[in-house]
Design a protein around this motif. Structure first.
Motif, PDB file in Angstrom:
ATOM      1  N   ARG A 141       0.813  -1.211   0.000  1.00 51.81           N
ATOM      2  CA  ARG A 141       0.000   0.000   0.000  1.00 51.81           C
ATOM      3  C   ARG A 141       0.848   1.264   0.000  1.00 51.81           C
ATOM      4  O   ARG A 141       0.356   2.355   0.275  1.00 51.81           O
ATOM      5  N   PHE A 142       2.120   1.104  -0.289  1.00 52.40           N
ATOM      6  CA  PHE A 142       3.006   2.266  -0.357  1.00 52.40           C
ATOM      7  C   PHE A 142       3.327   2.571  -1.820  1.00 52.40           C
ATOM      8  O   PHE A 142       3.646   1.655  -2.594  1.00 52.40           O
ATOM      9  N   PRO A 143       3.291   3.879  -2.230  1.00 53.04           N
ATOM     10  CA  PRO A 143       2.920   5.036  -1.420  1.00 53.04           C
ATOM     11  C   PRO A 143       1.432   5.386  -1.466  1.00 53.04           C
ATOM     12  O   PRO A 143       0.921   6.080  -0.619  1.00 53.04           O
ATOM     13  N   GLN A 144       0.705   4.889  -2.500  1.00 50.24           N
ATOM     14  CA  GLN A 144      -0.712   5.224  -2.615  1.00 50.24           C
ATOM     15  C   GLN A 144      -1.543   4.305  -1.719  1.00 50.24           C
ATOM     16  O   GLN A 144      -1.545   3.090  -1.912  1.00 50.24           O
ATOM     17  N   GLY A 145      -2.257   4.865  -0.767  1.00 54.55           N
ATOM     18  CA  GLY A 145      -3.054   4.072   0.153  1.00 54.55           C
ATOM     19  C   GLY A 145      -2.374   3.853   1.495  1.00 54.55           C
ATOM     20  O   GLY A 145      -2.963   3.282   2.411  1.00 54.55           O
ATOM     21  N   TYR A 146      -1.128   4.330   1.613  1.00 54.29           N
ATOM     22  CA  TYR A 146      -0.386   4.128   2.847  1.00 54.29           C
ATOM     23  C   TYR A 146      -0.995   4.936   3.994  1.00 54.29           C
ATOM     24  O   TYR A 146      -0.836   4.588   5.164  1.00 54.29           O
ATOM     25  N   ASP A 147      -1.678   6.009   3.666  1.00 49.37           N
ATOM     26  CA  ASP A 147      -2.286   6.862   4.691  1.00 49.37           C
ATOM     27  C   ASP A 147      -3.712   6.456   5.032  1.00 49.37           C
ATOM     28  O   ASP A 147      -4.383   7.135   5.809  1.00 49.37           O
ATOM     29  N   ASP A 148      -4.186   5.365   4.446  1.00 49.88           N
ATOM     30  CA  ASP A 148      -5.540   4.898   4.746  1.00 49.88           C
ATOM     31  C   ASP A 148      -5.528   4.128   6.063  1.00 49.88           C
ATOM     32  O   ASP A 148      -5.221   2.933   6.094  1.00 49.88           O
ATOM     33  N   ILE A 149      -5.833   4.818   7.133  1.00 45.42           N
ATOM     34  CA  ILE A 149      -5.857   4.165   8.444  1.00 45.42           C
ATOM     35  C   ILE A 149      -7.289   4.058   8.962  1.00 45.42           C
ATOM     36  O   ILE A 149      -7.536   4.081  10.167  1.00 45.42           O
ATOM     37  N   GLU A 150      -8.216   3.925   8.030  1.00 48.24           N
ATOM     38  CA  GLU A 150      -9.616   3.706   8.408  1.00 48.24           C
ATOM     39  C   GLU A 150     -10.115   2.356   7.914  1.00 48.24           C
ATOM     40  O   GLU A 150     -11.271   2.013   8.103  1.00 48.24           O
ATOM     41  N   SER A 152      -9.269  -1.670   8.241  1.00 45.73           N
ATOM     42  CA  SER A 152      -8.502  -2.592   9.062  1.00 45.73           C
ATOM     43  C   SER A 152      -7.711  -3.577   8.218  1.00 45.73           C
ATOM     44  O   SER A 152      -8.222  -4.124   7.239  1.00 45.73           O
ATOM     45  N   PRO A 153      -6.445  -3.837   8.583  1.00 47.56           N
ATOM     46  CA  PRO A 153      -5.671  -4.850   7.882  1.00 47.56           C
ATOM     47  C   PRO A 153      -5.979  -6.259   8.368  1.00 47.56           C
ATOM     48  O   PRO A 153      -5.433  -7.233   7.850  1.00 47.56           O
ATOM     49  N   TYR A 154      -6.859  -6.359   9.377  1.00 44.88           N
ATOM     50  CA  TYR A 154      -7.156  -7.667   9.962  1.00 44.88           C
ATOM     51  C   TYR A 154      -8.367  -8.313   9.310  1.00 44.88           C
ATOM     52  O   TYR A 154      -9.298  -7.635   8.872  1.00 44.88           O
ATOM     53  N   LEU A 295      -4.710   0.961  15.197  1.00 42.03           N
ATOM     54  CA  LEU A 295      -5.459   2.211  15.081  1.00 42.03           C
ATOM     55  C   LEU A 295      -6.449   2.128  13.923  1.00 42.03           C
ATOM     56  O   LEU A 295      -7.606   2.568  14.049  1.00 42.03           O
ATOM     57  N   ALA A 296      -6.026   1.566  12.794  1.00 41.57           N
ATOM     58  CA  ALA A 296      -6.930   1.402  11.648  1.00 41.57           C
ATOM     59  C   ALA A 296      -8.083   0.469  12.010  1.00 41.57           C
ATOM     60  O   ALA A 296      -9.238   0.707  11.648  1.00 41.57           O
ATOM     61  N   ASP A 297      -7.777  -0.594  12.738  1.00 37.40           N
ATOM     62  CA  ASP A 297      -8.802  -1.547  13.163  1.00 37.40           C
ATOM     63  C   ASP A 297      -9.813  -0.866  14.079  1.00 37.40           C
ATOM     64  O   ASP A 297     -11.021  -1.072  13.957  1.00 37.40           O
ATOM     65  N   PHE A 298      -9.316  -0.024  14.977  1.00 43.98           N
ATOM     66  CA  PHE A 298     -10.198   0.711  15.884  1.00 43.98           C
ATOM     67  C   PHE A 298     -11.101   1.669  15.103  1.00 43.98           C
ATOM     68  O   PHE A 298     -12.316   1.737  15.337  1.00 43.98           O
TER      69      PHE A 298
END
Length: 420
Positions: A141-150, A152-154, A295-298
Motif C-alpha cells: 500500500r506504499f505510497p498510494q493508500g499508505y495513509d488509509d488508516i480507516e 482494518s488490515p485484519y 489504530l486502523a482496526d479501531f
C-alpha cells in the motif's frame, strides 16, 4: 504468583521518567535513530516471514498476506515489483523520497494491481506472524493508500467470532454487570474471578511484573516489555475475564481508580513531564506497523453512526470493544480519564497545534466523543443496557464465589520486593 497478580490492584509505581520522544519502549530516540530502527525492523520481519513454511489458515475466503507474498515471489515479475516496493519503504523510513523515486514506487505499486491475492490479503491479530504479515500488508500500500488508516488490515474473523460464538459470552458479562450494584467493589470482584482462572491469573501477574519493574540504573520501567505483556494478556485471555477487569462497572471512586489503574498507567503510557501533543503521538504510532494497524482496526470497527441503535456503523459494540482493547499495549494506549466516569481518551493534548488544531481534536474525538465506543463501554455497566448485537441476553451466569478474601493488604510484601 498470586501475590504478583494481587499487587496490580493495590500498587502502581509513580514517576517514571519521560522519554525524549514517544516510543514503544519508553526509551528516548532521535528522529533519525527512530527511522533507522524502523528500517532494520522491517528487514528483520521480512526475513522471518520467508523462513516460515506456513501459517495458520485464516477465515475461509480470506488470504493471509504472508501466503500471498510467498505466491508472489514465485512469479519473477511480481517478485521484482514487490522487492522494489520494499526498497521504497526502507528508503522512506530514513528520508523522504524525491519526486522521481516516489514515481518509480507508484509504478511498481500499479504493476502489482493484477495480483489479486496481494491486493486483498489480510492478517490475523495476535498471531505468531502478525508483525511480518502487517509488514507485507503495508508494503503493498506504499505510497498510494499508505495513509488509509480507516480500513482494518485484519481479517473479518473478529466480527464473525463475536457474532457467532462470543456474543453469548459478552452478553453474559453485560447481564451480570447490569445487576444492581452492591457495596462490593466490582473491579475487585472481577480481579478475583480472573485469579480463579489459571490463564487469566498468570498472564495478569506477568504484565503486573513487567509494568512495575524498574530498569536497573534508571527511574522508569521497560515500556516495551510492559506493552508486550499487556497485549499477551488481552489476546490470550477470554473476553469474559479480560473485559471484566477492563470494563467493570463502578459506583464509587475507589472502584473507579482500581479500574483506571488496571493497565498500569504509570508505565503503559504516562510521562512524568506531562502529556505529549496528540499529533506527535499519532505520528509515532503511524511509524510502527502494529500501532498503525491497531489504530486502523479501531477506526473501522468503532466508527459511530447516529442511525444505528448501538451507535456503531457496523452494528457491533462488541467488536468495537475488541478493537479498543487491541490498542492497549501500543504507542496509542487509551484509558479512563478519571476515577469518576467511563470516559476514555488518549494521554495527549492539543497545546501548540497551531493551524493543525482541528486535526489534533480529531484524534481526541475518536475516543472522548465517540458514541459507538461510549455506548459499548456503558453497556458493560449500565442498569438498563442498550441492545448488543440485537441478540437476547441469556440469564445471568453468576461468577465463581470466592470463599475467602486473599486480598488482605496486611499480608502483601513490600512493593520493592517485586522490583528486584
Amino acid at each position: 504468583m498470586i501475590l504478583l497478580g494481587i499487587l496490580l490492584n493495590l500498587f502502581v509505581i509513580k514517576g517514571f521518567g519521560k522519554a525524549n520522544t514517544v516510543t514503544a519502549d519508553g526509551v528516548g530516540l532521535s528522529r533519525l535513530d527512530w527511522k533507522i530502527r524502523a528500517k532494520r525492523q522491517n528487514q528483520k520481519e521480512r526475513s522471518r516471514a520467508w523462513a516460515v513454511p506456513s501459517v495458520v489458515p485464516v477465515f475461509p475466503g480470506t488470504v493471509d498476506c504472508i501466503e500471498a507474498v510467498k505466491e508472489c515471489i514465485e512469479d519473477s515479475e511480481c517478485k521484482r515489483q514487490f522487492r522494489h516496493l520494499e526498497y521504497c519503504v526502507d528508503e522512506e523510513a530514513v528520508a523522504p523520497l524525491n519526486m522521481e523515486g516516489r514515481q518509480a514506487c507508484v509504478d511498481a505499486q500499479n504493476n502489482l494491481m493484477d495480483y489479486q491475492n496481494l491486493q486483498e490479503c489480510k492478517c490475523q491479530r495476535g498471531s505468531r506472524l502478525e508483525q511480518q504479515c502487517l509488514s507485507v500488508y503495508w508494503t503493498i500500500r506504499f505510497p498510494q493508500g499508505y495513509d488509509d488508516i480507516e480500513t482494518s488490515p485484519y481479517e473479518d474473523i473478529e466480527l464473525e467470532l463475536v457474532r457467532n460464538s462470543e456474543t453469548s459470552k459478552l452478553a453474559s458479562i453485560v447481564s451480570v454487570s447490569s445487576l444492581p450494584l452492591t457495596d462490593q467493589n466490582q473491579c475487585l470482584k472481577a480481579a478475583q474471578d480472573c485469579g480463579l482462572y489459571e490463564k487469566c491469573g498468570s498472564l495478569r501477574s506477568e504484565y503486573a511484573l513487567a509494568c512495575t519493574k524498574i530498569i536497573p540504573g534508571t527511574n522508569h520501567c521497560n515500556r516495551h516489555k510492559c506493552h508486550r505483556a499487556l497485549r499477551r494478556f488481552l489476546e490470550r485471555v477470554p473476553e469474559e475475564y479480560s473485559f471484566g477487569v477492563l470494563f467493570c462497572p463502578c459506583s464509587d471512586t475507589l472502584c473507579g481508580e482500581r479500574r483506571r489503574k488496571t493497565i498500569v498507567p504509570s508505565c503503559s503510557y504516562e510521562e512524568r513531564d506531562g502529556q505529549p501533543n496528540c499529533l506527535n503521538l499519532e505520528s509515532y504510532c503511524l511509524k510502527d506497523n502494529l500501532c498503525r494497524s491497531r489504530l486502523a482496526d479501531f477506526q473501522q470497527n468503532c466508527q459511530p453512526s447516529s442511525l444505528s441503535p448501538s451507535g456503531c456503523l457496523r452494528e457491533s459494540g462488541a467488536v468495537c470493544l475488541k478493537a479498543y482493547a487491541g490498542l492497549i499495549g501500543t504507542i496509542m494506549t487509551p484509558n479512563y480519564v478519571s476515577n469518576s466516569s467511563t470516559e476514555v481518551s488518549q494521554w495527549c493534548n492539543c497545546e501548540g497545534s497551531g493551524n493543525q488544531w482541528q486535526d489534533c481534536l480529531r484524534i481526541l474525538h475518536m475516543f472522548n466523543s465517540n458514541t459507538c465506543l461510549r455506548n459499548a463501554i456503558d453497556n458493560m455497566g449500565s442498569s438498563t443496557p442498550r441492545p448488543v448485537e440485537g441478540t437476547p441476553l441469556p440469564p445471568p451466569r453468576p461468577s465463581p464465589q470466592v470463599q475467602r478474601d486473599d486480598l488482605n493488604i496486611n499480608l502483601l510484601p513490600e512493593p520493592n520486593a517485586l522490583c528486584g
